[in-house]
Design a protein around this motif. Structure first.
Motif, PDB file in Angstrom:
ATOM      1  N   ASN A  31      12.457   5.679 -12.838  1.00 59.71           N
ATOM      2  CA  ASN A  31      12.506   4.737 -11.722  1.00 59.71           C
ATOM      3  C   ASN A  31      11.184   4.841 -10.975  1.00 59.71           C
ATOM      4  N   GLN A  33       9.414   2.593  -7.682  1.00 61.17           N
ATOM      5  CA  GLN A  33       9.503   1.478  -6.759  1.00 61.17           C
ATOM      6  C   GLN A  33       8.296   1.480  -5.820  1.00 61.17           C
ATOM      7  N   PHE A  35       7.261  -0.030  -2.035  1.00 63.23           N
ATOM      8  CA  PHE A  35       7.833  -0.530  -0.789  1.00 63.23           C
ATOM      9  C   PHE A  35       6.702  -0.857   0.187  1.00 63.23           C
ATOM     10  N   GLN A  37       6.346  -0.836   4.282  1.00 64.92           N
ATOM     11  CA  GLN A  37       6.999  -0.507   5.550  1.00 64.92           C
ATOM     12  C   GLN A  37       6.318  -1.301   6.660  1.00 64.92           C
ATOM     13  N   TRP A  40       7.898  -2.213  12.289  1.00 68.86           N
ATOM     14  CA  TRP A  40       9.160  -1.825  12.905  1.00 68.86           C
ATOM     15  C   TRP A  40       9.858  -0.718  12.108  1.00 68.86           C
ATOM     16  N   GLY A  41       9.242  -0.300  11.015  1.00 65.42           N
ATOM     17  CA  GLY A  41       9.781   0.803  10.245  1.00 65.42           C
ATOM     18  C   GLY A  41      10.625   0.401   9.051  1.00 65.42           C
ATOM     19  N   GLN A  42      10.924  -0.864   8.930  1.00 64.71           N
ATOM     20  CA  GLN A  42      11.788  -1.288   7.835  1.00 64.71           C
ATOM     21  C   GLN A  42      11.075  -1.193   6.496  1.00 64.71           C
ATOM     22  N   LEU A  43      11.765  -0.652   5.497  1.00 66.30           N
ATOM     23  CA  LEU A  43      11.231  -0.557   4.143  1.00 66.30           C
ATOM     24  C   LEU A  43      11.671  -1.768   3.347  1.00 66.30           C
ATOM     25  N   ASN A  45      11.607  -3.792  -0.172  1.00 66.93           N
ATOM     26  CA  ASN A  45      11.387  -3.609  -1.607  1.00 66.93           C
ATOM     27  C   ASN A  45      10.365  -4.623  -2.120  1.00 66.93           C
ATOM     28  N   PHE A  47       8.616  -3.994  -5.558  1.00 65.01           N
ATOM     29  CA  PHE A  47       8.794  -3.993  -7.004  1.00 65.01           C
ATOM     30  C   PHE A  47       9.630  -2.788  -7.443  1.00 65.01           C
ATOM     31  N   TYR A  48      10.479  -3.038  -8.410  1.00 68.55           N
ATOM     32  CA  TYR A  48      11.118  -1.990  -9.191  1.00 68.55           C
ATOM     33  C   TYR A  48      10.434  -2.043 -10.550  1.00 68.55           C
ATOM     34  N   PHE A  86       4.380   2.346   0.216  1.00 71.80           N
ATOM     35  CA  PHE A  86       4.868   3.570  -0.411  1.00 71.80           C
ATOM     36  C   PHE A  86       5.216   3.329  -1.868  1.00 71.80           C
ATOM     37  N   LEU A  97      14.848   9.498  -5.366  1.00 73.39           N
ATOM     38  CA  LEU A  97      13.465   9.060  -5.228  1.00 73.39           C
ATOM     39  C   LEU A  97      12.641  10.086  -4.457  1.00 73.39           C
ATOM     40  N   PHE A  99       8.976  10.315  -2.582  1.00 72.24           N
ATOM     41  CA  PHE A  99       7.992   9.400  -2.035  1.00 72.24           C
ATOM     42  C   PHE A  99       6.597  10.020  -2.013  1.00 72.24           C
ATOM     43  N   GLY A 100       5.615   9.163  -2.241  1.00 68.98           N
ATOM     44  CA  GLY A 100       4.242   9.539  -1.972  1.00 68.98           C
ATOM     45  C   GLY A 100       3.968   9.480  -0.479  1.00 68.98           C
TER      46      GLY A 100
END
Lengths: 109, 112
Positions: A31, A33, A35, A37, A40-43, A45, A47-48, A86, A97, A99-100
């Motif tokens: 997997n 992905q 993201f 961000q 406002w902090g929302q992640l 999506n 690409f998968y 990310f 997952l 994260f980097g």
């Protein structure tokens, strides 16, 4: 556990410029992905993409699993592209997952 | 996907108090996750659950607890034992057929 490194850590672009963000990982993955961000902090999506190439509008991504890296391309950047990007991966041994550290992008008008 | 709902969005607490963050999903995800994000950093895994009534510790579980009594709900309790609880907390659900994770909007906890 699996290690994820993203580069560059920070990037400043002029509106309209293109950019490439890189994600290196230390082991085989099932997997991957990307993201975005937002401020406002929302992640969100993007690409998968555990392997291969995908495109969505001005964004595209390529993962070369055998060489353990993925690239995110942003073309004709806009100010709304600003934020943190990310990469996150899950190894074959599990489905959590990792994260980097992210690439902080600022697009100036 | 917009089916991961976290509440509250902002929360203040005094030192020594426990606080519970809510995460609800209507996407029929079996697996759910809690991550913590500190300023300027990536996300770190606190706890995850692959099925109802089962959960596992992540990388930074100390000072946190969870429950998974229903498929739709995966609340996180930040206990007084957590030494640095001020952070941004993100909940996610995993699509079963691909493994792709989808996140809620997050809860920002500040300890005064």
């Amino acid at each position: 556990g699996i290690q994820v490194e993203q580069s560059p850590p920070d990037l400043i672009l002029q509106e309209g410029a293109n950019s490439t963000l890189r994600c290196n990982f230390s082991d085989s993955v099932n997997n991957l992905q990307w993201f975005h961000q937002n401020p406002w902090g929302q992640l969100i999506n993007l690409f998968y993409i555990p392997s291969g190439t995908k495109q969505n509008g001005r964004l595209s991504a390529t993962t070369v699993a055998t060489e353990r890296y993925s690239l995110l391309y942003i073309s004709s950047s806009q100010t709304t592209d600003s934020g943190v990007y990310f990469c996150a991966v899950a190894g074959n041994a599990g489905n959590m997952l990792t994260f980097g550290g992210g690439t902080r992008l600022m697009v100036k008008p | 996907d917009g089916g991961i709902t976290q509440s509250p969005k902002y929360l203040f607490r005094k030192e020594g108090q426990n606080v519970t963050l809510s995460c609800e999903q209507n996407l029929n995800h079996d697996a759910m996750y809690w991550y913590r994000q500190d300023p300027g950093q990536g996300l770190r895994l606190i706890y995850y659950s692959q099925i109802v009534n089962d959960f596992q510790k992540g990388d930074i579980a100390e000072g946190y607890s969870v429950s998974r009594e229903k498929k739709e709900s995966f609340p996180l309790t930040v206990t007084s034992a957590q030494k640095n609880p001020t952070a941004f907390y993100l909940c996610a659900g995993r699509r079963a057929n691909t493994g792709e994770l989808f996140f809620g909007e997050g809860s920002r906890l500040t300890v005064l």
